[in-house]
Design a protein around this motif. Structure first.
Motif, PDB file in Angstrom:
ATOM      1  N   TYR A   3      10.702  -1.513   6.047  1.00 64.27           N
ATOM      2  CA  TYR A   3      10.001  -1.281   7.341  1.00 64.27           C
ATOM      3  C   TYR A   3       9.777   0.327   7.628  1.00 64.27           C
ATOM      4  O   TYR A   3       8.714   0.799   7.976  1.00 64.27           O
ATOM      5  N   ALA A   6       7.354   2.033   5.061  1.00 64.97           N
ATOM      6  CA  ALA A   6       6.126   1.753   5.195  1.00 64.97           C
ATOM      7  C   ALA A   6       5.575   2.302   6.407  1.00 64.97           C
ATOM      8  O   ALA A   6       4.229   2.819   6.447  1.00 64.97           O
ATOM      9  N   ARG A   7       6.296   2.433   7.388  1.00 63.53           N
ATOM     10  CA  ARG A   7       5.739   3.059   8.785  1.00 63.53           C
ATOM     11  C   ARG A   7       5.578   4.418   8.637  1.00 63.53           C
ATOM     12  O   ARG A   7       4.533   5.207   9.053  1.00 63.53           O
ATOM     13  N   GLN A   9       4.824   5.922   5.680  1.00 57.58           N
ATOM     14  CA  GLN A   9       3.385   6.124   4.873  1.00 57.58           C
ATOM     15  C   GLN A   9       2.273   5.950   5.923  1.00 57.58           C
ATOM     16  O   GLN A   9       1.260   6.897   5.997  1.00 57.58           O
ATOM     17  N   ARG A  10       2.394   4.994   6.924  1.00 59.56           N
ATOM     18  CA  ARG A  10       1.306   4.608   7.868  1.00 59.56           C
ATOM     19  C   ARG A  10       1.195   6.081   8.671  1.00 59.56           C
ATOM     20  O   ARG A  10      -0.094   6.328   9.153  1.00 59.56           O
ATOM     21  N   ASP A  82      -5.391  -1.671   3.869  1.00 54.12           N
ATOM     22  CA  ASP A  82      -4.697  -0.536   4.065  1.00 54.12           C
ATOM     23  C   ASP A  82      -3.599  -0.503   5.162  1.00 54.12           C
ATOM     24  O   ASP A  82      -3.892  -1.382   5.920  1.00 54.12           O
ATOM     25  N   ILE A  83      -2.511   0.183   5.002  1.00 56.31           N
ATOM     26  CA  ILE A  83      -1.667   0.130   6.086  1.00 56.31           C
ATOM     27  C   ILE A  83      -2.254   1.130   7.243  1.00 56.31           C
ATOM     28  O   ILE A  83      -1.474   0.957   8.310  1.00 56.31           O
ATOM     29  N   SER A  84      -2.893   1.985   6.944  1.00 55.07           N
ATOM     30  CA  SER A  84      -3.258   2.803   8.024  1.00 55.07           C
ATOM     31  C   SER A  84      -4.444   2.614   8.759  1.00 55.07           C
ATOM     32  O   SER A  84      -5.426   2.438   8.109  1.00 55.07           O
ATOM     33  N   GLU A 106      -6.139  -4.551   7.442  1.00 60.55           N
ATOM     34  CA  GLU A 106      -4.770  -3.888   7.757  1.00 60.55           C
ATOM     35  C   GLU A 106      -3.919  -4.634   7.298  1.00 60.55           C
ATOM     36  O   GLU A 106      -3.473  -5.998   7.736  1.00 60.55           O
ATOM     37  N   GLY A 107      -3.021  -4.051   6.161  1.00 65.24           N
ATOM     38  CA  GLY A 107      -1.728  -4.805   5.693  1.00 65.24           C
ATOM     39  C   GLY A 107      -0.787  -4.061   4.698  1.00 65.24           C
ATOM     40  O   GLY A 107      -1.361  -2.848   4.880  1.00 65.24           O
ATOM     41  N   GLU A 108      -0.128  -4.540   4.377  1.00 65.33           N
ATOM     42  CA  GLU A 108       1.117  -3.828   3.541  1.00 65.33           C
ATOM     43  C   GLU A 108       1.183  -4.402   2.247  1.00 65.33           C
ATOM     44  O   GLU A 108       1.154  -5.520   1.750  1.00 65.33           O
TER      45      GLU A 108
END
Ligand SMILES: C[S@@+](CC[C@H](N)C(=O)[O-])C[C@H]1O[C@@H](n2cnc3c(N)ncnc32)[C@H](O)[C@@H]1O
Length: 220
Positions: A3, A6-7, A9-10, A82-84, A106-108
């Motif tokens: 988590y 990923a956060r 990167q976002r 995309d995660i952003s 929006e997704g991972e």
């Protein structure tokens, strides 16, 4: 990907969205290639046909989407994930401005919000190297791709011949990502028609293969 990473990167891309397209143009100028021509090479490896559904994981500001939309035609559908939120917002503005049809989600990358076998082709362009859990991301791309679908992964990683040139050595000093190799060790044995090349003036690898993953066939 955990988590936290990923956060991270976002957060990076939520700040970077405003300069992203500019930085792409800068890379084009300093490294000496045509961005659009090189994107066409990667999209061409997807072997898209009219009416198909194609996914780009890590779609960013959507520079590939007009090419994907053109390849699948009016009856097909490109989908960008995309995660952003900020990158997706910018992407939507550009799609609306240019009249390009595509769905954005929006997704991972390591937990794709799609059913098995949903896509005729899957692209990951410029976001693969940065993932903590690349095995899982690849597994997800293969899961959502139909058996027989093309999967294309392209990211920074310099060709051997380029590493020995003056410019190659210079760029390697400033951008360690360019020292990365194509992620061949992550591919399961059952991929078909594996093709490896370098593009973007030999600064990026381009890997494509045919998905032979069966439902429930784990890769670990
Ligand atoms: C270098 S940009 C590439 C954008 C686009 N594919 C292009 O060709 O210009 C990487 C993108 O991947 C996204 N990304 C990074 N980690 C991700 C993850 N775990 N899941 C989904 N997207 C991710 C970032 O938000 C960013 O938009």
């Amino acid at each position: 990907m955990t988590y936290d990473s990923a956060r991270r990167q976002r957060d990076v891309y939520n700040r970077w969205w405003r300069w992203y397209d500019f930085s792409t143009k800068l890379a084009e100028l300093t490294r000496g290639f045509s961005d659009i021509a090189e994107r066409r090479k990667a999209v061409g490896r997807l072997d898209l046909k009219p009416g198909q559904r194609v996914l780009e994981v890590g779609v960013g500001t959507g520079e590939n989407l007009p090419l994907l939309a053109e390849s699948v035609g009016a009856t097909g559908r490109p989908v960008g994930l995309d995660i952003s939120t900020a990158m997706l917002r910018r992407c939507r503005q550009k799609l609306d401005r240019d009249g390009v049809r595509a769905d954005l989600i929006e997704g991972e990358a390591t937990n794709l919000p799609f059913a098995d076998d949903e896509f005729d082709a899957v692209l990951n362009f410029g976001s693969f190297n940065g993932l903590d859990n690349r095995e899982r991301a690849l597994e997800e791309m293969m899961r959502v791709a139909k058996p027989g679908a093309k999967i294309v992964i392209a990211d920074e990683g310099m060709a051997k011949e380029r590493r020995n040139t003056f410019r190659g050595k210079l760029f390697l000093r400033f951008d360690p990502w360019l020292g990365l190799e194509p992620p061949l060790e992550l591919l399961p044995p059952n991929v078909r028609d594996l093709h490896i090349t370098w593009f973007r003036a030999d600064y990026w690898y381009l890997v494509d293969f045919v998905n032979e993953q069966d439902l429930g066939d784990g890769m670990t």
